[in-house]
Scaffold this active site. Structure first.
Site, PDB file in Angstrom:
ATOM      1  N   ARG A  17      -5.653   8.531  67.378  1.00 20.61           N
ATOM      2  CA  ARG A  17      -5.645   9.906  66.892  1.00 20.61           C
ATOM      3  C   ARG A  17      -5.177  10.886  67.962  1.00 20.61           C
ATOM      4  O   ARG A  17      -4.455  11.844  67.661  1.00 20.61           O
ATOM      5  CB  ARG A  17      -7.044  10.283  66.374  1.00 20.61           C
ATOM      6  CG  ARG A  17      -7.090  11.605  65.596  1.00 20.61           C
ATOM      7  CD  ARG A  17      -8.308  11.662  64.708  1.00 20.61           C
ATOM      8  NE  ARG A  17      -8.269  10.598  63.702  1.00 20.61           N
ATOM      9  CZ  ARG A  17      -7.603  10.687  62.546  1.00 20.61           C
ATOM     10  NH1 ARG A  17      -6.943  11.786  62.248  1.00 20.61           N
ATOM     11  NH2 ARG A  17      -7.607   9.681  61.703  1.00 20.61           N
TER      12      ARG A  17
ATOM     13  N   HIS B 226      11.106   9.919  55.572  1.00 18.35           N
ATOM     14  CA  HIS B 226      10.436   8.628  55.703  1.00 18.35           C
ATOM     15  C   HIS B 226       8.968   8.712  55.265  1.00 18.35           C
ATOM     16  O   HIS B 226       8.064   8.233  55.952  1.00 18.35           O
ATOM     17  CB  HIS B 226      10.563   8.095  57.123  1.00 18.35           C
ATOM     18  CG  HIS B 226      11.978   7.803  57.514  1.00 18.35           C
ATOM     19  ND1 HIS B 226      12.732   6.836  56.893  1.00 18.35           N
ATOM     20  CD2 HIS B 226      12.784   8.378  58.439  1.00 18.35           C
ATOM     21  CE1 HIS B 226      13.940   6.815  57.440  1.00 18.35           C
ATOM     22  NE2 HIS B 226      14.004   7.743  58.353  1.00 18.35           N
TER      23      HIS B 226
ATOM     24  N   ARG C 193      -8.083  -4.647   4.541  1.00 19.22           N
ATOM     25  CA  ARG C 193      -8.068  -5.543   5.691  1.00 19.22           C
ATOM     26  C   ARG C 193      -7.244  -6.799   5.428  1.00 19.22           C
ATOM     27  O   ARG C 193      -6.682  -7.385   6.344  1.00 19.22           O
ATOM     28  CB  ARG C 193      -9.499  -5.934   6.077  1.00 19.22           C
ATOM     29  CG  ARG C 193     -10.242  -4.888   6.889  1.00 19.22           C
ATOM     30  CD  ARG C 193     -11.539  -5.457   7.430  1.00 19.22           C
ATOM     31  NE  ARG C 193     -12.152  -4.591   8.434  1.00 19.22           N
ATOM     32  CZ  ARG C 193     -13.092  -4.997   9.285  1.00 19.22           C
ATOM     33  NH1 ARG C 193     -13.513  -6.246   9.246  1.00 19.22           N
ATOM     34  NH2 ARG C 193     -13.601  -4.169  10.176  1.00 19.22           N
ATOM     35  N   VAL C 194      -7.200  -7.226   4.158  1.00 17.80           N
ATOM     36  CA  VAL C 194      -6.445  -8.428   3.804  1.00 17.80           C
ATOM     37  C   VAL C 194      -5.416  -8.065   2.748  1.00 17.80           C
ATOM     38  O   VAL C 194      -5.784  -7.662   1.637  1.00 17.80           O
ATOM     39  CB  VAL C 194      -7.366  -9.553   3.285  1.00 17.80           C
ATOM     40  CG1 VAL C 194      -6.535 -10.764   2.870  1.00 17.80           C
ATOM     41  CG2 VAL C 194      -8.380  -9.948   4.345  1.00 17.80           C
ATOM     42  N   LYS C 195      -4.146  -8.180   3.109  1.00 17.27           N
ATOM     43  CA  LYS C 195      -3.088  -7.943   2.117  1.00 17.27           C
ATOM     44  C   LYS C 195      -1.859  -8.814   2.388  1.00 17.27           C
ATOM     45  O   LYS C 195      -1.251  -9.342   1.459  1.00 17.27           O
ATOM     46  CB  LYS C 195      -2.698  -6.464   2.056  1.00 17.27           C
ATOM     47  CG  LYS C 195      -2.491  -5.772   3.388  1.00 17.27           C
ATOM     48  CD  LYS C 195      -2.402  -4.260   3.192  1.00 17.27           C
ATOM     49  CE  LYS C 195      -2.391  -3.514   4.520  1.00 17.27           C
ATOM     50  NZ  LYS C 195      -2.454  -2.055   4.328  1.00 17.27           N
TER      51      LYS C 195
ATOM     52  N   ARG D  64     -12.814  12.438  53.724  1.00 13.43           N
ATOM     53  CA  ARG D  64     -11.717  11.852  54.502  1.00 13.43           C
ATOM     54  C   ARG D  64     -10.497  11.673  53.603  1.00 13.43           C
ATOM     55  O   ARG D  64     -10.622  11.425  52.409  1.00 13.43           O
ATOM     56  CB  ARG D  64     -12.150  10.495  55.045  1.00 13.43           C
ATOM     57  CG  ARG D  64     -11.177   9.858  56.014  1.00 13.43           C
ATOM     58  CD  ARG D  64     -11.667   8.492  56.450  1.00 13.43           C
ATOM     59  NE  ARG D  64     -11.476   7.496  55.384  1.00 13.43           N
ATOM     60  CZ  ARG D  64     -11.883   6.238  55.470  1.00 13.43           C
ATOM     61  NH1 ARG D  64     -12.534   5.820  56.551  1.00 13.43           N
ATOM     62  NH2 ARG D  64     -11.645   5.398  54.481  1.00 13.43           N
TER      63      ARG D  64
ATOM     64  N   PHE E 269     -12.313  11.758  61.084  1.00 15.79           N
ATOM     65  CA  PHE E 269     -13.043  12.326  62.223  1.00 15.79           C
ATOM     66  C   PHE E 269     -12.379  11.979  63.546  1.00 15.79           C
ATOM     67  O   PHE E 269     -11.619  11.017  63.672  1.00 15.79           O
ATOM     68  CB  PHE E 269     -14.505  11.901  62.209  1.00 15.79           C
ATOM     69  CG  PHE E 269     -14.765  10.416  62.342  1.00 15.79           C
ATOM     70  CD1 PHE E 269     -14.391   9.695  63.479  1.00 15.79           C
ATOM     71  CD2 PHE E 269     -15.431   9.730  61.324  1.00 15.79           C
ATOM     72  CE1 PHE E 269     -14.654   8.350  63.610  1.00 15.79           C
ATOM     73  CE2 PHE E 269     -15.696   8.367  61.445  1.00 15.79           C
ATOM     74  CZ  PHE E 269     -15.300   7.680  62.589  1.00 15.79           C
TER      75      PHE E 269
ATOM     76  N   LYS F 200       8.839 -15.310  16.195  1.00 14.77           N
ATOM     77  CA  LYS F 200       8.935 -16.742  16.508  1.00 14.77           C
ATOM     78  C   LYS F 200      10.117 -17.376  15.763  1.00 14.77           C
ATOM     79  O   LYS F 200      10.830 -18.212  16.328  1.00 14.77           O
ATOM     80  CB  LYS F 200       7.640 -17.456  16.123  1.00 14.77           C
ATOM     81  CG  LYS F 200       7.712 -18.967  16.328  1.00 14.77           C
ATOM     82  CD  LYS F 200       6.393 -19.659  16.061  1.00 14.77           C
ATOM     83  CE  LYS F 200       6.532 -21.170  16.275  1.00 14.77           C
ATOM     84  NZ  LYS F 200       5.232 -21.876  16.174  1.00 14.77           N
TER      85      LYS F 200
ATOM     86  N   GLY G 173       0.768  -1.237   0.000  1.00 17.78           N
ATOM     87  CA  GLY G 173       0.000   0.000   0.000  1.00 17.78           C
ATOM     88  C   GLY G 173       0.794   1.279   0.000  1.00 17.78           C
ATOM     89  O   GLY G 173       1.630   1.551  -0.870  1.00 17.78           O
TER      90      GLY G 173
ATOM     91  N   GLU H 269      19.194  14.875  51.132  1.00 15.88           N
ATOM     92  CA  GLU H 269      19.431  13.738  50.242  1.00 15.88           C
ATOM     93  C   GLU H 269      19.114  14.103  48.797  1.00 15.88           C
ATOM     94  O   GLU H 269      19.901  13.839  47.892  1.00 15.88           O
ATOM     95  CB  GLU H 269      18.555  12.554  50.674  1.00 15.88           C
ATOM     96  CG  GLU H 269      19.026  11.857  51.932  1.00 15.88           C
ATOM     97  CD  GLU H 269      20.149  10.881  51.664  1.00 15.88           C
ATOM     98  OE1 GLU H 269      20.449  10.606  50.495  1.00 15.88           O
ATOM     99  OE2 GLU H 269      20.734  10.393  52.640  1.00 15.88           O
TER     100      GLU H 269
END
Length: 520
Positions: free
Chosen positions: A444, A284, A63-65, A516, A469, A137, A34, A336
């Site tokens: 908490r 940390h 689609r097919v070539k 939260r 909460f 493959k 193509g 660091e």
């Protein structure tokens, strides 16, 4: 292995013409399809149409070539097997030694606004992946190239040896299967956007797809993981440019560690919450100081003042270009790593003597939302990232008095920082600066006590944020006793009336967010 015949069939024609000219100069017959064949022929490169090879025209709108025995037989027959050679000769099959294929742009098509079901389906490549898989493959006899970035190296090898080595063919085969695996995974995920109700239509993509296909490639090996006895590496999404922290450019310093990257990510996520100059200092994976001010230098000094002891050996993030004055102050501290969207040349000079300090430059644009993954034994937990931005209309004043404008600004700042502190999280703050941070406690009220203990400045007149909460009044009572005058929290506890009563008794304003921000 000598290369005598090559099949070229590509959508992305970047670099193809020059590559084909080098193949032709090496006396390699080129077979093509193509648009690829037209480009080569119009540019004076000798080319043979695949229809001439197969004896069949392209059909069904393209689609097919290449789905033909003379194509796949030419690729798949094993040159070292006498039976294969005889059978190929009997069927008029000629060997194809080099396959150069890249695929229809399915992912790019899927990302187009308003893409239709027909467009999505027609951009599923069939012949291309089939040829790639066949060639990969049979890598012992065939070389397969799926990336234009490989053209130059392959051309040089052919020019030097008339062939492609087995080691190169094996490496190309690995790349090829990685490409088709990623391609099929993208298709499987995107097809969840199709609905079949008598006819095929598009629908919104699910936030959490039925099948989650991850295609990652190793970008960088770490010296070790969280601990020296653990191995680790950084992986990034395959097939596209690395973004965010994973794509940051290291300007200076020794090799990054696993823990460095974890802390840098936490620091960058925090400073991105703010528009004005902001600084986050992480130790940390928790902030030990954060600030937002009119000047970056002031933001750094206030962030450092929150917990200067913990800041030693920390990781810093800046949301604005790092200037020389700020760099001069930062250089006084052992750090660091630093991440910023840019550095003034004079700022880089300030760090030049600190050879071990790691400096990273990161693109400042907004990162596209990505799913968050966490491994558990036997599976993976997946969730949307927590990108919730609090709207003032969501706030509900529940105390006897409303917060003052100054308290409100401080509360909103504290809430943004609290979102990035490990739960249970408590943040004492003034407007634009953290004063005390309590993180990661099972109770908490203990997080409140630790935040009070860590504070280096008086807490009188501060505000406090809680990521979830208060289950009992004791946390609010401890905050009020320490000097806090206002609280922001999600609300929703069965003991909210008792908690509100405690705040009223202490003269504290209280805002409920209804949202939260647990961070485990």
């Amino acid at each position: 292995m000598l290369i005598e015949r090559a099949l070229l069939s590509v959508f992305d024609k970047t670099g193809l013409l020059e590559f084909a000219r080098r193949l032709a100069a090496a006396k390699i017959e080129i077979v093509s399809t193509g648009g690829t064949a037209r480009l080569l022929r119009d540019s004076g490169v000798p080319v043979r149409d695949v229809a001439e090879l197969t004896g069949w025209p392209e059909m069904l709108g393209g689609r097919v070539k290449t789905l033909h025995p003379k194509v796949h037989g030419g690729i798949l027959f094993q040159r070292g097997k006498e039976g294969d050679r005889k059978e190929a000769a009997a069927q008029g099959i000629v060997p194809i030694d080099l396959v150069v294929v890249n695929l229809y742009p399915f992912s790019a098509t899927a990302r187009k606004p308003g893409v239709t079901a027909e467009e999505l389906i027609e951009n599923i490549d069939i012949g291309g992946p089939a040829m790639v898989r066949s060639a990969a493959k049979n890598f012992e006899s065939v070389a397969v190239v799926t990336d234009p970035a490989d053209y130059d190296a392959i051309a040089k090898e052919i020019e030097a040896t008339r062939g492609v080595s087995l080691a190169t063919r094996l490496s190309l085969a690995r790349n090829a299967y990685a490409r088709t695996a990623r391609y099929d995974g993208e298709i499987a995920t995107e097809l969840e956007r199709l609905a079949a109700n008598g006819h095929v239509t598009m629908k919104d993509a699910p936030n959490l797809p039925q099948r989650l296909h991850l295609a990652l490639e190793r970008r960088q090996t770490m010296r070790y993981g969280e601990n020296p006895h653990q191995s680790a590496a950084l992986y990034v999404p395959a097939g596209r440019e690395a973004t965010g922290l994973a794509g940051a450019k290291q300007l200076q310093g020794k090799e990054l560690s696993y823990n460095n990257l974890v802390d840098l990510d936490a620091a960058w996520a925090l400073v991105k919450e703010f528009a004005a100059p902001a600084v986050a200092i992480i130790k940390h994976n928790n902030p030990c100081g954060a600030a937002e001010q009119e000047k970056l230098l002031d933001a750094y000094l206030k962030a450092l003042a929150c917990d200067p002891v913990s800041a030693f050996g920390g990781v810093l993030a800046f949301n604005h270009k790092l200037d020389a004055a700020t760099a001069e102050e930062v250089a006084k501290l052992f750090v660091e790593c630093i991440v910023a969207p840019g550095y003034e040349p004079a700022a880089l000079e300030k760090f030049a003597a600190k050879k071990n300090a790691r400096l990273l430059e990161i693109a400042s644009q907004y990162d596209a939302p990505e799913l968050e993954l966490k491994r558990i034994s036997g599976g993976v937990l997946v969730q949307d990232p927590d990108r919730h931005e609090l709207d003032a209309s969501q706030l509900k004043s529940v105390g006897e008095r409303a917060p003052t404008p100054e308290e409100s600004r401080a509360l909103l700042f504290a809430w943004k920082v609290c979102k990035h502190v490990k739960s249970n999280a408590i943040v004492f703050a003034r407007e634009g600066e953290t004063i005390g941070i309590g993180a990661g406690q099972m109770s908490r009220v203990d997080s409140v006590k630790i935040a009070v203990m860590k504070a280096q400045s008086p807490l009188q007149g501060t505000v406090v944020a809680s990521d979830a909460f208060f289950p009992f009044p004791d946390g609010v009572e401890e905050a009020g006793k320490a000097g806090a005058t206002a609280v922001i929290q999600p609300g929703g506890s069965v003991r909210d009336p008792d908690v509100i009563a405690a705040a009223n008794k202490l003269g504290m304003a209280m805002l409920f967010t209804g949202v939260r921000h647990f961070r485990h």
